[in-house]
Enzyme design. Structure first.
Site, PDB file in Angstrom:
ATOM      1  N   CYS A 409       0.832  -1.212   0.000  1.00  0.00           N
ATOM      2  CA  CYS A 409       0.000   0.000   0.000  1.00  0.00           C
ATOM      3  C   CYS A 409       0.861   1.255   0.000  1.00  0.00           C
ATOM      4  O   CYS A 409       0.369   2.351   0.280  1.00  0.00           O
ATOM      5  CB  CYS A 409      -0.954   0.002   1.206  1.00  0.00           C
ATOM      6  SG  CYS A 409      -0.127  -0.081   2.803  1.00  0.00           S
ATOM      7  N   GLU A 444      -3.295   0.460  -3.598  1.00  0.00           N
ATOM      8  CA  GLU A 444      -2.836  -0.899  -3.318  1.00  0.00           C
ATOM      9  C   GLU A 444      -2.243  -1.421  -4.622  1.00  0.00           C
ATOM     10  O   GLU A 444      -2.806  -1.181  -5.692  1.00  0.00           O
ATOM     11  CB  GLU A 444      -4.004  -1.778  -2.878  1.00  0.00           C
ATOM     12  CG  GLU A 444      -3.596  -3.051  -2.179  1.00  0.00           C
ATOM     13  CD  GLU A 444      -3.437  -2.888  -0.686  1.00  0.00           C
ATOM     14  OE1 GLU A 444      -3.143  -3.889  -0.015  1.00  0.00           O
ATOM     15  OE2 GLU A 444      -3.597  -1.769  -0.176  1.00  0.00           O
TER      16      GLU A 444
END
Length: 459
Positions: A409, A444
């Site tokens: 992330c 992500e």
């Protein structure tokens, strides 16, 4: 000595968006970062800070607006720090984030010899708003409920948030009203001094299950108000369960009802305690899990012979998906509650080919490295926190799996860790961006790596 350019006004053409959500322009060749700007904007900028290699600016006026620019839907957007890209049309947000990922891997990864990466088309969220099924709401001493400002720990007061899904917004509204009523009653009775509106309550964490419309809430308090709080929330219809945590001791002091967040990923049912991490965008989580299995090479008829090691496995979000297409999965997770949830989820879904180890990743790899070097793992999957884990990457390289799938992330820490792996003999063959967090700069991403010289594998 105060820099002479601070406070000066400049006309700037914005050409890109940096990781962090700020627009990028140049003043006499020097980069300047300006929040709330979009590529294609021509803006008046006031310089607010200077660094050796770049400047920071504040948007004063828009001379020519970018075609990407839209009106933000949130009334507190420019003060709230939770979102940073609402002023950009959603399709353009995804394009900007794709460039962030590509630039991070190319710029930082160049040191580690990363090149010729195939960047797959980005995967956008089905819902640009109302997608978020988890959230942390802060409460301050003045009784304000919301998120922190972008540059301070001041809480921006909100009544609802367009990014949260409907169950979360309904629960938030009811909780705020119930606690406010409780607070007023305590002030009248003298149990709380007037003016101490929110001193005892610090944070409320909300999680919305996908199997019904009820929400779970965890309250983090710094005074002993658990009894009053549970009484105040008794009639809140949108809650199916609550936890109360003491922030000083870090211990749970009360629990009532069902406090698990339930969701379904490709036919597998999960339950994760509200205190355990789970993906906030349930819709995109299903596609992310499928992509991880694809990059791991677990899609063909021979994949069921594969042995997989998963690190930072959490409540089994990926472990149980991988187990459907592998011979065996070894899952390592430090959080004991998450590990307990993972074991329960495996049993609930009758999945028997996952072995769970409750341990921190680096410690487990270090203790078992000699055995792991002799064990032929086909795939290693890791999903570390935002800080990444360069030491884990170094240890994984000693195991020599055929493939590594890295879920991240944070593009900068991802690129750093990929450099460790490429220097150790791996090649990045594909990177995929998933826009799990529309309206924010967060992304992500999943990267697949393969061992260049297969003769180096452990036998």
């Amino acid at each position: 000595m105060r820099n002479a350019s601070i406070g000066c006004l400049h006309t700037v053409d914005i050409t890109d968006v940096a990781y962090g959500g700020k627009g990028v322009g140049r003043i006499k060749g020097k980069v300047v970062f300006v929040p709330f700007t979009a590529p294609g904007d021509r803006v008046i900028v006031k310089i607010t800070a200077e660094d050796r290699g770049f400047s920071h600016g504040a948007l004063v006026d828009i001379v020519d607006a970018s075609p990407m620019r839209v009106r933000p839907s949130c009334p507190v957007y420019e003060s709230c720090g939770a979102c940073s890209m609402q002023h950009i049309a959603y399709g353009d947000q995804v394009k900007c984030k794709q460039r962030m990922l590509e630039e991070s891997i190319k710029r930082i990864g160049r040191i580690g010899g990363i090149d010729a990466v195939e960047f797959a088309p980005p995967i956008a969220s089905d819902a640009p708003f109302g997608y978020r099924a988890r959230s942390r709401i802060h409460v301050d001493a003045k009784g304000r409920w919301g998120f922190y400002e972008a540059v301070s720990r001041n809480v921006v007061d909100i009544r609802s948030c367009p990014v949260l899904n409907k169950p979360l917004n309904r629960a938030f509204s009811q909780i705020r009203d119930a606690v406010s009523t409780m607070q007023k009653s305590m002030q009248k009775s003298g149990r709380v001094k007037s003016g101490k509106k929110g001193c005892w309550l610090e944070t409320v964490e909300l999680g919305a299950p996908s199997d019904d419309d009820k929400t779970v809430a965890a309250f983090y308090i710094k005074e002993d108000k658990a009894r009053e709080l549970q009484a105040a929330l008794f009639d809140v219809s949108e809650l199916k369960g609550i936890q109360v945590w003491d922030t000083a001791s870090g211990k749970k002091v009360f629990e009532r009802g069902d406090t698990t967040v339930c969701y379904n990923v490709n036919g597998i049912v999960y339950k994760a305690d509200i205190s355990v991490f789970s993906q906030a965008n349930h819709g995109l989580n299903q596609r992310l899990a499928g992509s991880v299995c694809g990059l791991a090479g677990l899609t063909g008829t021979h994949s069921h012979q594969a042995r997989v090691l998963e690190l930072y496995s959490g409540a089994g979000n990926l472990s149980l998906q991988l187990a459907q297409a592998a011979q065996e999965v070894i899952a390592v997770e430090a959080d004991p509650t998450a590990m307990e949830n993972a074991r329960s989820n495996a049993g609930m879904n009758n999945i028997k080919n996952v072995r769970f180890h409750a341990s921190d990743t680096v410690g487990w790899l270090t203790r078992n490295l000699k055995d792991l070097e002799r064990t032929a793992f086909d795939v290693v999957v890791l999903d570390p926190p935002r800080t990444g884990d360069a030491e884990a990457a170094r240890l994984i390289a000693h195991i020599r799996p055929n493939r590594i799938v890295y879920v991240s992330c944070s593009p900068p820490t991802l690129a750093r860790d990929l450099s460790v792996l490429t220097r150790a003999g791996y090649r990045v063959f594909k990177a995929v961006l998933f826009d799990m967090f529309p309206q924010t700069y967060h992304v992500e991403s999943i990267v697949g790596l393969e061992l260049v010289d297969k003769s180096q594998r452990s036998q």
